[in-house]
Design a protein around this motif. Structure first.
Motif, PDB file in Angstrom:
ATOM      1  N   ALA A  28       0.833  -1.205   0.000  1.00 14.81           N
ATOM      2  CA  ALA A  28       0.000   0.000   0.000  1.00 14.81           C
ATOM      3  C   ALA A  28       0.865   1.252   0.000  1.00 14.81           C
ATOM      4  CB  ALA A  28      -0.931  -0.005   1.209  1.00 14.81           C
ATOM      5  N   GLY A  29       1.939   1.248   0.777  1.00 18.78           N
ATOM      6  CA  GLY A  29       2.856   2.384   0.782  1.00 18.78           C
ATOM      7  C   GLY A  29       3.469   2.605  -0.584  1.00 18.78           C
TER       8      GLY A  29
ATOM      9  N   VAL B   2       4.528  -5.799  16.051  1.00 13.99           N
ATOM     10  CA  VAL B   2       3.775  -5.741  14.804  1.00 13.99           C
ATOM     11  C   VAL B   2       3.564  -4.302  14.357  1.00 13.99           C
ATOM     12  CG1 VAL B   2       1.550  -6.256  13.733  1.00 13.99           C
ATOM     13  CG2 VAL B   2       2.617  -7.929  15.253  1.00 13.99           C
ATOM     14  N   VAL B   3       3.246  -3.423  15.291  1.00 20.13           N
ATOM     15  CA  VAL B   3       2.957  -2.033  14.960  1.00 20.13           C
ATOM     16  C   VAL B   3       4.189  -1.340  14.382  1.00 20.13           C
ATOM     17  CG1 VAL B   3       2.268   0.217  15.876  1.00 20.13           C
ATOM     18  CG2 VAL B   3       1.116  -1.856  16.665  1.00 20.13           C
ATOM     19  N   ILE B   4       5.333  -1.524  15.031  1.00 18.59           N
ATOM     20  CA  ILE B   4       6.566  -0.882  14.553  1.00 18.59           C
ATOM     21  C   ILE B   4       6.960  -1.440  13.186  1.00 18.59           C
ATOM     22  CG2 ILE B   4       9.030  -0.581  14.983  1.00 18.59           C
ATOM     23  CD1 ILE B   4       8.406  -0.540  17.956  1.00 18.59           C
ATOM     24  N   LEU B   5       6.844  -2.760  13.035  1.00 19.09           N
ATOM     25  CA  LEU B   5       7.225  -3.370  11.763  1.00 19.09           C
ATOM     26  C   LEU B   5       6.288  -2.909  10.642  1.00 19.09           C
ATOM     27  CD1 LEU B   5       9.113  -5.253  10.305  1.00 19.09           C
ATOM     28  CD2 LEU B   5       7.656  -7.175  10.943  1.00 19.09           C
ATOM     29  N   ALA B   6       4.992  -2.794  10.946  1.00 20.00           N
ATOM     30  CA  ALA B   6       4.049  -2.308   9.939  1.00 20.00           C
ATOM     31  C   ALA B   6       4.376  -0.873   9.546  1.00 20.00           C
ATOM     32  CB  ALA B   6       2.620  -2.407  10.459  1.00 20.00           C
ATOM     33  N   GLY B   7       4.715  -0.038  10.529  1.00 21.33           N
ATOM     34  CA  GLY B   7       5.060   1.346  10.230  1.00 21.33           C
ATOM     35  C   GLY B   7       6.315   1.461   9.390  1.00 21.33           C
ATOM     36  N   LEU B   8       7.335   0.671   9.734  1.00 19.11           N
ATOM     37  CA  LEU B   8       8.566   0.691   8.944  1.00 19.11           C
ATOM     38  C   LEU B   8       8.334   0.135   7.544  1.00 19.11           C
ATOM     39  CD1 LEU B   8      11.185  -0.455  11.611  1.00 19.11           C
ATOM     40  CD2 LEU B   8      11.084   1.767  10.471  1.00 19.11           C
ATOM     41  N   GLY B   9       7.503  -0.920   7.463  1.00 22.40           N
ATOM     42  CA  GLY B   9       7.193  -1.482   6.156  1.00 22.40           C
ATOM     43  C   GLY B   9       6.475  -0.477   5.269  1.00 22.40           C
ATOM     44  N   LEU B  10       5.587   0.321   5.861  1.00 20.00           N
ATOM     45  CA  LEU B  10       4.894   1.353   5.110  1.00 20.00           C
ATOM     46  C   LEU B  10       5.886   2.383   4.566  1.00 20.00           C
ATOM     47  CD1 LEU B  10       2.137   2.637   4.292  1.00 20.00           C
ATOM     48  CD2 LEU B  10       2.253   3.922   6.448  1.00 20.00           C
ATOM     49  N   LEU B  11       6.850   2.799   5.414  1.00 19.54           N
ATOM     50  CA  LEU B  11       7.846   3.775   4.989  1.00 19.54           C
ATOM     51  C   LEU B  11       8.751   3.215   3.891  1.00 19.54           C
ATOM     52  CD1 LEU B  11       8.881   5.319   8.441  1.00 19.54           C
ATOM     53  CD2 LEU B  11       7.451   6.357   6.660  1.00 19.54           C
ATOM     54  N   VAL B  12       9.139   1.950   4.036  1.00 18.79           N
ATOM     55  CA  VAL B  12       9.978   1.324   3.005  1.00 18.79           C
ATOM     56  C   VAL B  12       9.232   1.300   1.678  1.00 18.79           C
ATOM     57  CG1 VAL B  12      11.070  -0.825   2.268  1.00 18.79           C
ATOM     58  CG2 VAL B  12      11.328  -0.050   4.629  1.00 18.79           C
ATOM     59  N   GLY B  13       7.965   0.898   1.720  1.00 17.57           N
ATOM     60  CA  GLY B  13       7.175   0.876   0.498  1.00 17.57           C
ATOM     61  C   GLY B  13       7.044   2.244  -0.131  1.00 17.57           C
ATOM     62  N   MET B  14       6.905   3.283   0.696  1.00 17.55           N
ATOM     63  CA  MET B  14       6.780   4.639   0.176  1.00 17.55           C
ATOM     64  C   MET B  14       8.064   5.118  -0.491  1.00 17.55           C
ATOM     65  SD  MET B  14       4.576   6.395   3.264  1.00 17.55           S
ATOM     66  CE  MET B  14       4.539   8.010   2.475  1.00 17.55           C
ATOM     67  N   CYS B  15       9.194   4.539  -0.121  1.00 20.22           N
ATOM     68  CA  CYS B  15      10.468   4.921  -0.736  1.00 20.22           C
ATOM     69  C   CYS B  15      10.800   4.086  -1.968  1.00 20.22           C
ATOM     70  CB  CYS B  15      11.607   4.783   0.286  1.00 20.22           C
ATOM     71  SG  CYS B  15      11.506   5.944   1.672  1.00 20.22           S
ATOM     72  N   VAL B  16      10.219   2.894  -2.061  1.00 27.08           N
ATOM     73  CA  VAL B  16      10.494   2.029  -3.210  1.00 27.08           C
ATOM     74  C   VAL B  16       9.965   2.647  -4.495  1.00 27.08           C
ATOM     75  CG1 VAL B  16       9.863  -0.154  -4.310  1.00 27.08           C
ATOM     76  CG2 VAL B  16      10.684  -0.148  -1.963  1.00 27.08           C
ATOM     77  N   ALA B  17       8.714   3.086  -4.475  1.00 26.83           N
ATOM     78  CA  ALA B  17       8.078   3.584  -5.700  1.00 26.83           C
ATOM     79  C   ALA B  17       8.824   4.752  -6.345  1.00 26.83           C
ATOM     80  CB  ALA B  17       6.620   3.962  -5.414  1.00 26.83           C
TER      81      ALA B  17
END
Length: 426
Positions: free
Chosen positions: A272-273, A314-329
């Motif tokens: 989603a990110g 889970v919360v921290i990992l989800a937040g970091l995963g969102l940020l990583v996804g936002m930087c991939v695109a």
């Protein structure tokens, strides 16, 4: 082939997806292109589920899937080069037929409890013949939008489409394999590839003109000879390490806390990110040079990826995963956008397939490395793979960023009467 853009002649200061989708002839290749690329996202999970069912081993299933992925990564650039030289249709028609036959052969061998070496032998042509629909669609956008502000928007649109494909494809394949039959996913993938690929190939009017045209022969320069393309390949290997490392490590993390179902949720947040930032990236009228944007985006990706292994909730990992996804695109989109200015039109499809293949190769290597780290070290050690992969790629990008600058095309090489094509010379 001349560029034809009906909605961008006024050179708007702010690009939009509406303008992009109103480009003349766009829907004639977008719809069959989306259908034809969907099976690619089904292939890996379909192989894993089928081979796991017939052999009882995740290791064997992963190995067969890895052979398929590596074969695709190694052969994709040659498919792209042939498409540039002879036209996309000339490559797609025999390619999709071969892929369908190879996929059905792999299915039959698995159901017949064939030895592992036989599955490997069938996996090679299955992966090598995967049709490169995404790069071909990007090349068609290049024909339509060359020199317009909508090129970045088109790259963003394709990135979001790819991400949507990789969200829907595994869901469809999993449903077919679990609710219908373990072989249903791979059989459906082969059928969709054949039908979708042939429909896409039929849209000849929007494909780039082949290098070999009529009685003229224009000298073809491989995209790999362009220094900037080689830098982008390393960059995209790092992006592949994020996809592969995240897939394995999120699965291991979910299982370690006794909630395996969270794997899909966490990867969905990451995806989603990626999609959201891709949509935003394509709607901005950028003033900064793409070379600078790529360095900034990749620095953000390396920084966010370096924090994944420290997450213990889970919360921290989800937040970091969102940020990583936002930087991939942004990194992906900017890299694909640079191809338009670095590579002559006669090698554009090949260049896109090199980048797509680099992502696939980086992903295959990351899956293997992350799995070994998770088995041998601690839970979450697989997240070290995205950190290392992006850090190494960023160092290469910073050191060689000058090679991403557009070089003047100073030499014209042509054979035949009345045909002139400029080519980049190192």
């Amino acid at each position: 082939m001349a560029s034809t853009v009906t909605s961008t002649s006024s050179r708007p200061s702010r690009p939009s997806y509406g303008q992009l989708l109103r480009t003349r002839g766009a829907w004639t290749f977008l719809l069959p292109g989306f259908a034809a690329r969907q099976p690619f996202a089904m292939l890996t999970i379909s192989i894993v589920l089928l081979v796991r069912h017939t052999t009882g081993s995740y290791g064997a299933a992963g190995a067969v899937a890895a052979v398929t992925g590596v074969s695709m990564a190694l052969f994709a650039p040659y498919s792209g080069r042939l498409a540039d030289r002879h036209g996309q249709r000339a490559v797609l028609v025999p390619g999709v037929v071969l892929h369908a036959l190879a996929g059905l052969s792999l299915t039959a061998l698995a159901l017949a409890d064939a030895p592992l070496w036989a599955l490997f032998a069938a996996a090679v042509p299955t992966g090598a013949s995967v049709p490169q629909i995404g790069p071909m669609v990007r090349a068609r956008w290049g024909v339509k939008l060359q020199g317009t502000p909508l090129m970045t928007t088109a790259a963003a649109f394709e990135s979001v489409t790819d991400e949507l494909t990789f969200v829907l494809g595994p869901l469809v394949a999993t449903a077919l394999c679990t609710a219908v039959d373990p072989a249903a996913g791979l059989v459906t993938e082969a059928a969709l590839t054949l039908v979708g690929g042939l429909l896409f190939a039929a849209r000849r009017g929007t494909q780039p003109a082949p290098v070999l045209d009529g009685h003229a022969r224009v000298e073809h320069v491989s995209a790999l000879r362009v220094p900037g393309v080689r830098v982008l390949i390393v960059t995209f290997l790092g992006i592949g390490s994020v996809f592969g490392g995240m897939q394995v490590s999120l699965t291991a993390f979910s299982e370690s806390i006794g909630e395996p179902g969270l794997n899909g949720v966490l990867y969905g947040v990451f995806a989603a990110g990626n999609m959201l930032s891709g949509l935003v990236c394509g709607a901005i009228a950028w003033r900064a040079a793409p070379q600078r944007r790529l360095v900034v985006a990749y620095a953000g990706l390396a920084l966010t990826a370096s924090g994944l292994w420290t997450a213990h909730s889970v919360v921290i990992l989800a937040g970091l995963g969102l940020l990583v996804g936002m930087c991939v695109a942004p990194a992906l989109i900017t890299g694909y956008t640079l191809v338009d200015s670095l590579v002559p039109t006669t090698a554009r499809t090949e260049a896109f397939t090199w980048l797509t293949g680099a992502v696939a190769l980086g992903q295959a290597a990351a899956v293997t490395a992350a799995g070994q780290l998770e088995d041998r070290l601690w839970d979450g050690a697989g997240f070290l793979v995205p950190m290392a992969g992006t850090a190494l790629a960023l160092a290469t990008l910073v050191a060689l960023r000058s090679r991403l600058s557009t070089r003047p095309r100073t030499r014209t090489v042509a054979r035949g009467v009345g045909h002139r094509a400029q080519v980049a010379v190192d």
